[in-house]
Design an enzyme around this catalytic site. Structure first.
Site, short mmCIF file in Angstrom:
data_model
loop_
_atom_site.label_atom_id
_atom_site.label_comp_id
_atom_site.label_asym_id
_atom_site.label_seq_id
_atom_site.Cartn_x
_atom_site.Cartn_y
_atom_site.Cartn_z
N GLU A 1 1.00 -1.20 0.17
CA GLU A 1 0.05 -0.06 0.08
C GLU A 1 0.85 1.41 0.01
O GLU A 1 0.61 2.34 -0.69
CB GLU A 1 -0.92 0.12 1.09
CG GLU A 1 -2.16 -0.80 1.12
CD GLU A 1 -1.82 -2.38 1.45
OE1 GLU A 1 -0.77 -2.82 1.71
OE2 GLU A 1 -2.84 -3.18 1.54
N HIS B 1 -11.42 -4.88 9.85
CA HIS B 1 -12.60 -4.79 8.38
C HIS B 1 -13.54 -3.85 8.66
O HIS B 1 -14.64 -4.04 7.70
CB HIS B 1 -12.86 -6.09 7.93
CG HIS B 1 -11.60 -6.92 7.28
ND1 HIS B 1 -10.75 -7.70 8.04
CD2 HIS B 1 -11.33 -7.15 5.97
CE1 HIS B 1 -9.85 -8.38 7.34
NE2 HIS B 1 -10.08 -8.05 6.12
#
Ligand SMILES: Cc1ncc(C[n+]2csc(CCOP(=O)(O)OP(=O)(O)O)c2C)c(N)n1
Length: 659
Positions: free
Chosen positions: A398, A465
């Site tokens: 990322e 999440h």
């Protein structure tokens, strides 16, 4: 030291001599100024000049170089005017950052240089982004980036090399191995023997060179670059060298054994090269003297100009405005009235597809977004339509991908980076808040990057999440933050975010993806960033909210038919619509700010404070906040329901109404 002059002409050899002498002479002068208190901080590159100079001189002028704190020779080899360079060191407005950043922390597109941020490693991925742009545009160019042996311990190093290898990016990773990272010797920094062992492990060629031998550096980089232009791929070059002074001038050198200085003094890159040219009769002592005189005059003139320039005068408006690239959004209306019912997820996909059609320079990057279509299937079918070059599957890197986005902006491209889940943006945090957000303010380079983030809880997906992390970015000047709550807004705001040349964090609530749908225009359109929307008119109380909060508020409104609740959907969080907030507070006099994010330090705190400061006279009660509990997000549905603010909303509404 062995020099091999190969077929290089005398002119070339002499120009290399001038090029290596210049940073040495500047540094010697800087050390004097430092002792006189006229310069505040100095990172010396004495002893390492052959690397900066040899490599910079070996490239074509329009090939980008990304230097670090010891690479003065890059700036001088690219003929950065000395008065501006010194003005930069002194914090003067005529430098490269309007006095906003120090030393070598600047870039200059005119000179094809992108400077560092203090964190060192993030630089490496920016080089990847520049190289990727060149590769996509079929330009036969290389990009050169430096790393110290210490900085190479950072995760950024691994990510940048890994992506460069996987994508075949023409980047030269020049490792200046000087044996120390500040006071830490190599054996406390890493366990492997040498950096060239790492190249093949990443799947790239690696070469080790004598970093103090100017001709060896120059020749190696020239040949390597020539081959990379034809056959694009990354190459790691490990340049062995030594730092002849302290980390920076105030920090001393006590921790370095004296023998090392003695050993490396004999390998001085400037003196040895000069001696070689004298021995070869390429230079005479007289010519040396005259070059020195000439350089001395240039340095003194540059210093005089810089010292004569006054310190900057702060202009508040300019300081604030420069956080962003100037841009006035002209909202685009759909070309026709044609509409189709679309789910939230399809609206995002639709916007993305139309932006891809509109902006050939737009590149999408994210994990599993290519053939697989992304974990939420938003880019399904995109590869067939736009090709794999523009719809790029990324490794789990990322941080590097975000840095690549900045590098691509340097080359005039747009990028959209998809976080698989908003939670994972934490591993790319530094690139966003320190590189993308601050780049325009620091040296005028905007970051044309949209970061899309599937966010939010309610799906029993546990602590990693489900997070709402918009407040991290809300607090970061230089970013824009948008957070749609409807399919119509999702498409229009995504298009607007992509159009905007500034970095935009785009939050999309996962629970809304397939649970809501709406008739939305088939054509391309944009919604103004920074404008809230009143989604329900009311008289008794205002709920100011965004994202999932809008839906909770609407539901409550239906459950309380006797109460007239106004719902203001902020839609954009940075900037947020103060006028709309003022209007709703003035209208109802009672306010609740509702968000899914946890309470402490959430966006509600800022808005509540602003209302208290600016709308006090309109208030008939305290400004209330309803938010998630200050805990991590639990997995089990009953625990998650307790965490989320939804069930506490009604109680608060009743309390404020009763106040
Ligand atoms: C992320 C981060 N950690 C620590 C520092 C402080 N720091 C600046 S330079 C440096 C040493 C870097 O060593 P190396 O990469 O070998 O380069 P050198 O200074 O030897 O040229 C350190 C620890 C920093 N700037 N950024």
């Amino acid at each position: 030291m062995n020099y091999n002059r190969k077929e290089y002409s005398e002119d070339e050899l002499i120009s290399l001599y001038r090029a290596i002498l210049k940073p040495r002479m500047i540094e010697e002068r800087m050390l004097v100024l430092l002792r006189q208190g006229k310069v505040s901080k100095w990172f010396s590159g004495i002893g390492q000049e052959a690397i900066s100079v040899g490599s910079a001189m070996a490239l074509e002028q329009d090939e980008y170089i990304l230097p670090l704190h010891r690479n003065l020779g890059v700036f001088t080899s690219r003929n950065v005017p000395l008065d501006r360079l010194f003005a930069q060191f002194q914090g003067k407005k005529t430098g490269f950052t309007k006095g906003r950043d120090r030393s070598f922390h600047f870039g200059s597109n005119e000179h094809h240089i992108v400077g560092m941020i203090s964190h060192l490693g993030p630089q490496l991925a920016v080089a990847d982004g520049i190289a990727l742009s060149d590769l996509l545009d079929k330009k036969e160019k290389v990009t050169l980036v430096y790393s110290g042996d210490g900085g190479a311990s950072e995760g950024d190093f691994h990510e940048a090399l890994n992506v460069a290898a996987v994508w075949g990016l023409p980047v030269i990773f020049m490792i200046e191995n000087n044996g120390y990272g500040l006071s830490t010797p190599s054996n406390e920094q890493f366990k492997f023997k040498q950096f060239i062992d790492k190249g093949p492990a990443y799947g790239m060629d690696a070469l080790q060179i004598d970093g103090n031998n100017l001709l060896e550096v120059y020749d190696t980089v020239r040949q390597t670059a020539a081959s990379m232009r034809k056959n694009p791929r990354p190459v790691l070059i490990e340049a062995m060298t030594f730092r002849m002074r302290g980390h920076e001038e105030a920090s001393g050198t006590k921790y370095v054994p004296q023998e090392l200085f003695e050993k490396w003094a004999k390998k001085d890159p400037v003196e040895n090269y000069e001696k070689f040219l004298l021995d070869e009769l390429v230079l005479t002592q007289k010519a040396v003297e005259s070059i020195r005189e000439e350089l001395k005059a240039e340095i003194e003139e540059g210093l005089q100009t810089a010292f004569a320039t006054p310190m900057p005068v702060a202009d508040r408006q300019e300081e604030i405005a420069d956080m962003y690239k100037p841009y006035v959004q002209q909202p685009v209306a759909p070309a026709s009235s044609a509409k189709t019912e679309k789910r939230f997820v399809d609206a995002i996909s639709d916007g993305l597809r139309q932006s891809m059609e509109r902006y050939p320079e737009l590149v999408l990057m994210g994990q599993d977004i290519a053939e697989y279509g992304g974990v939420f299937k938003i880019t399904e079918g995109f590869v067939d339509k736009f090709g794999k070059e523009r719809v790029r599957n990324t490794p789990l890197c990322e941080s590097a991908i975000l840095g690549i986005g900045l590098g691509m902006s340097v080359k005039g491209k747009k990028s959209m980076v998809e976080m698989q889940f908003a939670d994972f943006v934490s591993v790319g945090f530094n690139q966003i808040v320190n590189n993308l957000a601050k780049s325009h303010y620091r040296w005028g380079q905007h970051a044309d990057v949209v970061v899309r983030m599937p966010t939010g809880a309610g799906t029993a997906a546990g602590p990693f999440h489900s997070q709402s992390n918009e407040a991290w970015f809300f607090h970061t000047p230089g970013l824009k933050v948008v957070y749609p709550s409807s399919p119509y807004d999702a498409k229009g705001l995504l298009n607007a975010a992509i159009e905007d040349p500034n970095p935009v964090m785009y939050f999309e609530h996962k629970l809304l993806y397939r649970s809501i749908s709406q008739d939305i225009p088939d054509d391309y359109y944009t919604i103004e960033i920074g404008k809230a929307k009143t989604v329900a008119e009311g008289e008794d109380l205002s709920i100011i909210t965004y994202g999932m909060g809008v839906h909770w508020a609407k539901q409550l409104q239906q459950e309380m038919p006797g109460t007239s609740i106004e719902i203001l959907d902020l839609r954009s969080l940075l900037p947020w619509d103060k006028e709309a907030v003022r209007n709703t507070v003035a209208k109802t006099g009672r306010v609740i700010i509702l968000h899914e994010d946890t309470l402490t330090g959430g966006i509600g705190g800022e808005i509540a404070a602003w209302i208290g400061e600016n709308c006090f006279e309109h208030l008939d009660g305290p400004v209330a906040r309803v938010a998630s509990l200050d805990t991590a997000i639990p997995f089990a549905p009953p625990l998650e329901a307790e965490f989320l603010p939804k069930q506490r909303l009604r109680e608060k509404v009743e309390a404020i109404l009763a106040y």
